[in-house]
Motif scaffolding. Structure first.
Motif, PDB file in Angstrom:
ATOM      1  N   SER A 113      -0.922  17.464   3.444  1.00 17.29           N
ATOM      2  CA  SER A 113      -1.699  16.687   2.481  1.00 17.29           C
ATOM      3  C   SER A 113      -1.925  15.262   2.968  1.00 17.29           C
ATOM      4  CB  SER A 113      -1.008  16.667   1.114  1.00 17.29           C
ATOM      5  OG  SER A 113       0.264  16.042   1.199  1.00 17.29           O
ATOM      6  N   THR A 114      -3.078  14.714   2.633  1.00 17.60           N
ATOM      7  CA  THR A 114      -3.418  13.348   3.028  1.00 17.60           C
ATOM      8  C   THR A 114      -2.872  12.358   2.006  1.00 17.60           C
ATOM      9  OG1 THR A 114      -5.504  13.345   1.806  1.00 17.60           O
ATOM     10  CG2 THR A 114      -5.546  14.197   4.076  1.00 17.60           C
ATOM     11  N   VAL A 115      -2.871  11.077   2.378  1.00 17.64           N
ATOM     12  CA  VAL A 115      -2.437  10.027   1.456  1.00 17.64           C
ATOM     13  C   VAL A 115      -3.325  10.032   0.213  1.00 17.64           C
ATOM     14  CG1 VAL A 115      -2.203   7.541   1.123  1.00 17.64           C
ATOM     15  CG2 VAL A 115      -1.440   8.584   3.254  1.00 17.64           C
ATOM     16  N   LYS A 116      -4.627  10.220   0.400  1.00 17.68           N
ATOM     17  CA  LYS A 116      -5.557  10.244  -0.728  1.00 17.68           C
ATOM     18  C   LYS A 116      -5.240  11.398  -1.668  1.00 17.68           C
ATOM     19  CE  LYS A 116      -9.182   9.126  -3.128  1.00 17.68           C
ATOM     20  NZ  LYS A 116      -9.131   7.932  -4.007  1.00 17.68           N
ATOM     21  N   GLN A 117      -4.934  12.561  -1.121  1.00 18.97           N
ATOM     22  CA  GLN A 117      -4.599  13.712  -1.964  1.00 18.97           C
ATOM     23  C   GLN A 117      -3.313  13.473  -2.731  1.00 18.97           C
ATOM     24  OE1 GLN A 117      -4.672  16.637   1.186  1.00 18.97           O
ATOM     25  NE2 GLN A 117      -6.645  17.471   0.525  1.00 18.97           N
ATOM     26  N   ARG A 118      -2.338  12.877  -2.086  1.00 24.65           N
ATOM     27  CA  ARG A 118      -1.081  12.562  -2.776  1.00 24.65           C
ATOM     28  C   ARG A 118      -1.311  11.516  -3.867  1.00 24.65           C
ATOM     29  NH1 ARG A 118       3.290  12.408   2.321  1.00 24.65           N
ATOM     30  NH2 ARG A 118       2.520  14.343   3.299  1.00 24.65           N
ATOM     31  N   ASP A 119      -2.151  10.530  -3.539  1.00 26.10           N
ATOM     32  CA  ASP A 119      -2.456   9.491  -4.520  1.00 26.10           C
ATOM     33  C   ASP A 119      -3.145  10.091  -5.733  1.00 26.10           C
ATOM     34  OD1 ASP A 119      -2.755   6.540  -5.200  1.00 26.10           O
ATOM     35  OD2 ASP A 119      -4.844   7.165  -5.241  1.00 26.10           O
ATOM     36  N   ASN A 120      -4.084  10.986  -5.522  1.00 23.47           N
ATOM     37  CA  ASN A 120      -4.780  11.628  -6.643  1.00 23.47           C
ATOM     38  C   ASN A 120      -3.819  12.434  -7.513  1.00 23.47           C
ATOM     39  OD1 ASN A 120      -7.266  10.607  -5.871  1.00 23.47           O
ATOM     40  ND2 ASN A 120      -7.849  12.435  -4.718  1.00 23.47           N
ATOM     41  N   PHE A 121      -2.872  13.126  -6.883  1.00 22.93           N
ATOM     42  CA  PHE A 121      -1.914  13.915  -7.645  1.00 22.93           C
ATOM     43  C   PHE A 121      -1.009  13.016  -8.478  1.00 22.93           C
ATOM     44  CE2 PHE A 121       2.361  15.837  -7.914  1.00 22.93           C
ATOM     45  CZ  PHE A 121       2.054  16.883  -8.782  1.00 22.93           C
ATOM     46  N   VAL A 123       5.043  17.842  -2.077  1.00 26.46           N
ATOM     47  CA  VAL A 123       3.643  17.972  -1.688  1.00 26.46           C
ATOM     48  C   VAL A 123       3.534  18.888  -0.473  1.00 26.46           C
ATOM     49  CG1 VAL A 123       2.904  15.727  -2.582  1.00 26.46           C
ATOM     50  CG2 VAL A 123       3.817  15.894  -0.260  1.00 26.46           C
ATOM     51  N   ARG A 124       2.338  19.338  -0.203  1.00 26.19           N
ATOM     52  CA  ARG A 124       2.109  20.104   1.019  1.00 26.19           C
ATOM     53  C   ARG A 124       2.211  19.165   2.222  1.00 26.19           C
ATOM     54  NH1 ARG A 124      -1.238  22.152  -2.877  1.00 26.19           N
ATOM     55  NH2 ARG A 124      -1.152  24.415  -3.231  1.00 26.19           N
ATOM     56  N   ASN A 144       4.912  24.392  -1.180  1.00 19.29           N
ATOM     57  CA  ASN A 144       3.600  25.002  -1.344  1.00 19.29           C
ATOM     58  C   ASN A 144       2.870  24.552  -2.598  1.00 19.29           C
ATOM     59  OD1 ASN A 144       3.843  26.573   1.021  1.00 19.29           O
ATOM     60  ND2 ASN A 144       5.055  28.108  -0.090  1.00 19.29           N
ATOM     61  N   LYS A 145       3.596  23.862  -3.497  1.00 23.98           N
ATOM     62  CA  LYS A 145       3.000  23.436  -4.761  1.00 23.98           C
ATOM     63  C   LYS A 145       3.376  21.994  -5.054  1.00 23.98           C
ATOM     64  CE  LYS A 145       2.689  24.741  -9.652  1.00 23.98           C
ATOM     65  NZ  LYS A 145       3.182  25.667 -10.700  1.00 23.98           N
ATOM     66  N   ASN A 146       2.376  21.175  -5.434  1.00 23.35           N
ATOM     67  CA  ASN A 146       2.646  19.785  -5.788  1.00 23.35           C
ATOM     68  C   ASN A 146       3.459  19.705  -7.078  1.00 23.35           C
ATOM     69  OD1 ASN A 146       1.119  18.961  -3.604  1.00 23.35           O
ATOM     70  ND2 ASN A 146      -0.744  18.625  -4.800  1.00 23.35           N
ATOM     71  N   GLU A 180       0.830  -1.195   0.000  1.00 23.24           N
ATOM     72  CA  GLU A 180       0.000   0.000   0.000  1.00 23.24           C
ATOM     73  C   GLU A 180       0.867   1.249   0.000  1.00 23.24           C
ATOM     74  OE1 GLU A 180      -3.781   1.928   2.445  1.00 23.24           O
ATOM     75  OE2 GLU A 180      -2.640   0.250   3.289  1.00 23.24           O
ATOM     76  N   ARG A 181       0.570   2.172  -0.922  1.00 25.60           N
ATOM     77  CA  ARG A 181       1.344   3.406  -1.025  1.00 25.60           C
ATOM     78  C   ARG A 181       0.946   4.391   0.069  1.00 25.60           C
ATOM     79  NH1 ARG A 181       5.492   1.884  -3.622  1.00 25.60           N
ATOM     80  NH2 ARG A 181       4.753   0.159  -2.330  1.00 25.60           N
ATOM     81  N   ARG A 182       1.940   4.905   0.786  1.00 20.93           N
ATOM     82  CA  ARG A 182       1.719   5.984   1.755  1.00 20.93           C
ATOM     83  C   ARG A 182       2.323   7.296   1.252  1.00 20.93           C
ATOM     84  NH1 ARG A 182      -2.136   4.947   4.933  1.00 20.93           N
ATOM     85  NH2 ARG A 182      -1.325   6.518   6.373  1.00 20.93           N
ATOM     86  N   TYR A 183       3.088   7.184   0.160  1.00 25.30           N
ATOM     87  CA  TYR A 183       3.758   8.336  -0.446  1.00 25.30           C
ATOM     88  C   TYR A 183       4.689   9.013   0.544  1.00 25.30           C
ATOM     89  CZ  TYR A 183       0.584   7.290  -4.177  1.00 25.30           C
ATOM     90  OH  TYR A 183      -0.091   6.624  -5.176  1.00 25.30           O
ATOM     91  N   VAL A 184       5.630   8.183   1.035  1.00 22.65           N
ATOM     92  CA  VAL A 184       6.698   8.660   1.906  1.00 22.65           C
ATOM     93  C   VAL A 184       8.024   8.212   1.296  1.00 22.65           C
ATOM     94  CG1 VAL A 184       5.279   8.607   3.988  1.00 22.65           C
ATOM     95  CG2 VAL A 184       6.577   6.560   3.332  1.00 22.65           C
TER      96      VAL A 184
END
Length: 233
Positions: free
Chosen positions: A111-119, A107-108, A92-94, A68-72
């Protein structure tokens, strides 16, 4: 319908014969059957295929999957078949940039994992679109087959689809993670469906004509590592 403990999705259509499918990523089983066929006939048909069904499901279950991606920092991402190590910075900007074997994801901090995943998913979409724009005309010119439109979307059971009525092609967003020849295979595959609906001898002959090694590429695509997100779906 449940047969030998296996859930079977039955789809009745205007067809002459029954067709059985075991679909990735989770080995979902479905049967396409003629409109007037009775349930007991479908059950008998499926019973004869139980061993094959279980073999196919076992293959899907044994495929490699990403955690599972946590984007870390320290995780891995794939782009065109190459593995990259993820480095996460805060700003301040993805943004995403590639450097050697590293993906720098900015990322900010909040930001949540979901927001990072969407980006990241939208970044994959842009990568895929760029390659489709580059490669689709090549295969259209080679085959003389042209679509009216195309689009990308995240799919869990197909790499691509073709709408014959609208002459529209769809490409799975996950193709951006696979080797580039896999995308070319799917482009050709869906273009040929504009001419040949089924995977019959004519379809195979056209694939052989335009891409002699397509069977090897298809095999490579189907053993590629799967997304964790797909497993949960």
């Amino acid at each position: 319908m449940v047969i030998s403990g296996i859930d079977i999705q039955v789809n009745r259509k205007k067809i002459k014969n029954m067709h059985l499918y075991v679909k990735p990523p989770n080995g979902t089983v479905s049967v396409s059957a003629p409109l007037n066929i009775k349930d007991d006939a479908i059950e008998r048909f499926v019973y004869t295929k139980i061993s094959w069904i279980k073999t196919q499901q076992a293959k899907f279950a044994s495929q490699l999957r990403q955690t599972e991606r946590r984007y870390v920092s320290g995780e891995t991402l794939y782009l065109w078949g190459k593995q990259y190590f993820l480095q996460v910075d805060f700003g301040n900007k993805n943004n995403i940039t590639l450097s050697g074997n590293t993906v720098l994801l900015t990322v900010r901090q909040e930001s949540t994992v979901k927001q990072r995943d969407n980006f990241v998913r939208e970044w994959y979409r842009e990568q895929l679109k760029c390659e489709i724009i580059r490669l689709l005309p090549k295969w259209e010119d080679m085959t003389g087959l042209k679509c009216d439109s195309w689009q990308t979307k995240y799919m869990t059971s197909k790499w691509g689809t073709c709408n014959l009525v609208k002459k529209k092609l769809w490409f799975n967003l996950q193709l951006a993670k696979k080797p580039i020849e896999c995308l070319e295979f799917i482009i050709l595959h869906e273009l040929i469906h504009l001419k040949v609906k089924n995977h019959n001898a004519e379809f195979t002959a056209l694939m052989d004509k335009y891409m002699p090694l397509w069977k090897e590429i298809k095999k490579k695509l189907n053993v590629q590592i799967l997304d964790y997100w797909v497993v949960k779906a």
